[in-house]
Design a protein around this motif. Structure first.
Motif, short mmCIF file in Angstrom:
data_model
loop_
_atom_site.label_atom_id
_atom_site.label_comp_id
_atom_site.label_asym_id
_atom_site.label_seq_id
_atom_site.Cartn_x
_atom_site.Cartn_y
_atom_site.Cartn_z
N SER A 1 -0.58 -103.62 -6.80
CA SER A 1 -1.44 -104.81 -6.92
C SER A 1 -2.45 -104.86 -5.79
N LYS A 2 -2.06 -104.44 -4.54
CA LYS A 2 -3.00 -104.42 -3.43
C LYS A 2 -4.12 -103.40 -3.65
N SER A 3 -3.76 -102.21 -4.14
CA SER A 3 -4.79 -101.20 -4.39
C SER A 3 -5.76 -101.63 -5.46
N MET A 4 -5.28 -102.30 -6.53
CA MET A 4 -6.16 -102.79 -7.57
C MET A 4 -7.12 -103.83 -7.02
N ARG A 5 -6.63 -104.71 -6.12
CA ARG A 5 -7.51 -105.72 -5.53
C ARG A 5 -8.60 -105.07 -4.68
N SER A 6 -8.23 -104.06 -3.92
CA SER A 6 -9.24 -103.42 -3.08
C SER A 6 -10.34 -102.75 -3.92
N LEU A 7 -10.02 -102.09 -5.02
CA LEU A 7 -11.00 -101.48 -5.90
C LEU A 7 -11.93 -102.51 -6.51
N SER A 8 -11.38 -103.63 -6.92
CA SER A 8 -12.21 -104.68 -7.51
C SER A 8 -13.19 -105.23 -6.48
N CYS A 9 -12.78 -105.31 -5.24
CA CYS A 9 -13.68 -105.76 -4.18
C CYS A 9 -14.82 -104.78 -3.96
N TRP A 10 -14.53 -103.50 -3.94
CA TRP A 10 -15.58 -102.48 -3.76
C TRP A 10 -16.57 -102.50 -4.91
N LYS A 11 -16.13 -102.74 -6.11
CA LYS A 11 -17.04 -102.80 -7.25
C LYS A 11 -18.02 -103.96 -7.09
N GLN A 12 -17.53 -105.09 -6.67
CA GLN A 12 -18.37 -106.25 -6.48
C GLN A 12 -19.41 -106.00 -5.38
N LEU B 1 -20.67 -103.06 -4.40
CA LEU B 1 -21.66 -102.12 -4.90
C LEU B 1 -22.67 -102.78 -5.83
N ARG B 2 -22.20 -103.69 -6.66
CA ARG B 2 -23.11 -104.39 -7.56
C ARG B 2 -24.12 -105.22 -6.78
N GLN B 3 -23.66 -105.89 -5.74
CA GLN B 3 -24.56 -106.72 -4.93
C GLN B 3 -25.61 -105.85 -4.22
N THR B 4 -25.18 -104.69 -3.66
CA THR B 4 -26.14 -103.83 -2.98
C THR B 4 -27.19 -103.26 -3.94
N ARG B 5 -26.80 -102.93 -5.14
CA ARG B 5 -27.77 -102.43 -6.14
C ARG B 5 -28.80 -103.50 -6.47
N ALA B 6 -28.35 -104.72 -6.64
CA ALA B 6 -29.28 -105.82 -6.95
C ALA B 6 -30.27 -106.03 -5.82
N VAL B 7 -29.80 -105.95 -4.58
CA VAL B 7 -30.69 -106.13 -3.42
C VAL B 7 -31.72 -105.02 -3.36
#
Length: 237
Positions: A5-16, A18-24
């Motif tokens: 569950s901790k590893s899944m949370r960390s991956l979801s955070c990295w995806k978010q 990356l999406r923000q940096t692409r938009a910027v």
């Protein structure tokens, strides 16, 4: 189960993130493209992230088109030589028959030309002379040939000879046909009813007459030469 569950949370955070940096980045790129920048400040290629502004219609009209080097088309073979087959035929005839004696012997316009039905004698460089009745004359330029028929040891023999062949030394008309043949090819003479047979006796008689004429010419020349010598001696005395 806790570790997964901790590893899944960390991956979801990295995806978010990356999406923000692409938009910027996309927003920054759009703002850079909208700002007008003069091309004179960048003589070379534009820096990364920037594109050259489109040239106006006036600038396009002022540009001079680049002159391209135009090569002339190669000369056509038809202009250089309109009839190559005739040119090749003339060049070959000049080498094989420089005097054009054989050409005149088988031309249709010549009244004294050889015709079908005549007895011809072909002399070759190998020494295998052949005489016979001419059954066919195939006129085709350099490949002009004649078909002769004779009886050797009571067997009918036919031979094709190309008149411009280097092996053929000479062609002589031994005897001419009394009447003009009504056909271009006398193949009916192969039948026993119309077969002439051997022509050796006619050829021998022709050769004797020719030898006699030659001897008479030689004697007349000798007599003329002796007369000239005697006249010179008398004048010197």
């Amino acid at each position: 189960m806790a570790t997964s569950s901790k590893s899944m949370r960390s991956l979801s955070c990295w995806k978010q993130i990356l999406r923000q940096t692409r938009a910027v980045r996309q927003q920054q790129f759009r703002t850079l493209n909208t700002t007008p920048i003069s091309i004179s400040r960048f003589p070379g290629p534009p820096p990364p992230g920037l594109s050259r502004p489109r040239a106006s219609q006036q600038d396009v009209s002022n540009r001079q088109p680049k002159k391209m080097k135009v090569y002339p088309p190669p000369p056509s073979a038809r202009a250089v030589c309109k009839d190559p087959i005739a040119a090749v035929t003339e060049s070959q005839l000049g080498k094989l028959d420089p005097t054009r004696a054989r050409t005149r012997l088988f031309t249709r316009s010549n009244l004294d030309a050889a015709k079908v039905g005549d007895i011809l004698l072909v002399r070759t460089k190998n020494g295998d002379d052949f005489a016979g009745v001419c059954l066919n004359i195939r006129r085709s330029g350099i490949d002009t040939a004649i078909l002769l028929r004779n009886n050797l040891t009571r067997v009918g023999v036919e031979m094709w000879y190309k008149i411009y062949s280097p092996n053929v030394e000479g062609i002589e008309v031994v005897q001419r046909r009394e009447k003009r043949a009504r056909r271009a090819r006398l193949y009916y003479m192969r039948k026993p009813k119309h077969d002439v047979g051997s022509v050796e006796n006619i050829v021998r008689q022709y050769q004797r007459q020719r030898a006699m004429l030659r001897s008479a010419d030689v004697k007349s020349r000798d007599a003329n030469s002796t007369k000239k010598k005697n006249n010179k001696r008398g004048s010197n005395k």
